[in-house]
Design a protein around this motif. Structure first.
Motif, short mmCIF file in Angstrom:
data_model
loop_
_atom_site.label_atom_id
_atom_site.label_comp_id
_atom_site.label_asym_id
_atom_site.label_seq_id
_atom_site.Cartn_x
_atom_site.Cartn_y
_atom_site.Cartn_z
N VAL A 172 43.29 25.56 20.47
CA VAL A 172 43.13 24.46 19.52
C VAL A 172 42.36 23.31 20.14
CG1 VAL A 172 44.39 22.67 18.25
CG2 VAL A 172 45.09 25.04 18.07
N SER A 173 42.64 23.00 21.41
CA SER A 173 41.89 21.92 22.05
C SER A 173 40.42 22.28 22.18
CB SER A 173 42.49 21.58 23.41
OG SER A 173 42.23 22.62 24.34
N LEU A 174 40.12 23.55 22.45
CA LEU A 174 38.71 23.98 22.49
C LEU A 174 38.08 23.91 21.10
CD1 LEU A 174 38.88 27.05 24.87
CD2 LEU A 174 37.90 24.83 25.33
N ALA A 175 38.85 24.25 20.07
CA ALA A 175 38.33 24.19 18.70
C ALA A 175 38.03 22.74 18.30
CB ALA A 175 39.31 24.83 17.74
N ILE A 176 38.92 21.84 18.69
CA ILE A 176 38.69 20.42 18.37
C ILE A 176 37.47 19.88 19.09
CG2 ILE A 176 39.68 18.11 18.62
CD1 ILE A 176 42.41 19.37 18.02
N SER A 177 37.30 20.26 20.34
CA SER A 177 36.11 19.80 21.06
C SER A 177 34.85 20.42 20.46
CB SER A 177 36.22 20.14 22.54
OG SER A 177 36.18 21.53 22.75
N ASP A 178 34.93 21.65 19.98
CA ASP A 178 33.79 22.29 19.33
C ASP A 178 33.48 21.60 18.00
OD1 ASP A 178 31.72 24.10 19.23
OD2 ASP A 178 32.94 25.72 18.41
N ILE A 179 34.49 21.16 17.29
CA ILE A 179 34.27 20.41 16.05
C ILE A 179 33.52 19.10 16.33
CG2 ILE A 179 35.45 19.08 14.23
CD1 ILE A 179 37.62 21.27 14.26
N THR A 226 30.26 26.18 11.91
CA THR A 226 31.04 25.95 13.14
C THR A 226 32.25 25.07 12.86
OG1 THR A 226 29.03 26.15 14.46
CG2 THR A 226 30.90 25.06 15.49
N ILE A 227 32.04 24.00 12.14
CA ILE A 227 33.15 23.10 11.80
C ILE A 227 34.17 23.83 10.93
CG2 ILE A 227 33.74 21.01 10.50
CD1 ILE A 227 31.07 19.83 11.50
N PHE A 228 33.70 24.58 9.94
CA PHE A 228 34.60 25.30 9.03
C PHE A 228 35.46 26.31 9.80
CE2 PHE A 228 35.40 28.92 6.15
CZ PHE A 228 36.21 28.28 5.24
N GLY A 229 34.84 27.10 10.67
CA GLY A 229 35.59 28.10 11.42
C GLY A 229 36.61 27.49 12.37
N ASN A 230 36.25 26.41 13.03
CA ASN A 230 37.17 25.77 13.96
C ASN A 230 38.30 25.04 13.24
OD1 ASN A 230 36.20 26.44 16.64
ND2 ASN A 230 34.36 25.35 16.03
N VAL A 231 38.02 24.52 12.07
CA VAL A 231 39.09 23.91 11.28
C VAL A 231 40.09 24.97 10.86
CG1 VAL A 231 39.58 22.82 9.04
CG2 VAL A 231 37.82 21.87 10.53
#
Length: 80
Positions: A69-76, A43-48
């Motif tokens: 990007v804001s959703l990806a950062i919150s998912d990270i 999950t972290i790798f994909g969102n990064v």
């Protein structure tokens, strides 16, 4: 003497049964623990990758992609 509650009763045929059951349960827990370690890593790798791709590619600098990007950062942060 079966009337004495302190007298131990030994059953040889079933003495290994609880050990086998515990061993099977431990193996199941090990597989779940193994899976639960790698899901957050992926999950972290994909969102990064999402964040880096929007950051590096100028054509992706849109309001919609900033929201992604804001959703990806919150998912990270949730995965961490």
């Amino acid at each position: 003497d079966l009337n004495n509650p302190i007298t131990p009763i030994y059953i040889d045929h079933f003495s290994s049964l609880p050990t086998t059951t515990v061993s099977i349960e431990t193996n199941k827990l090990n597989y779940w623990a193994f899976a639960l370690i790698f899901f957050p890593i992926f999950t972290i790798f994909g969102n990064v990758l999402v964040v880096v791709s929007v950051y590096r590619e100028k054509s992706l600098h849109t309001i919609t992609n900033y929201f992604v990007v804001s959703l990806a950062i919150s998912d990270i942060t949730v995965a961490a």
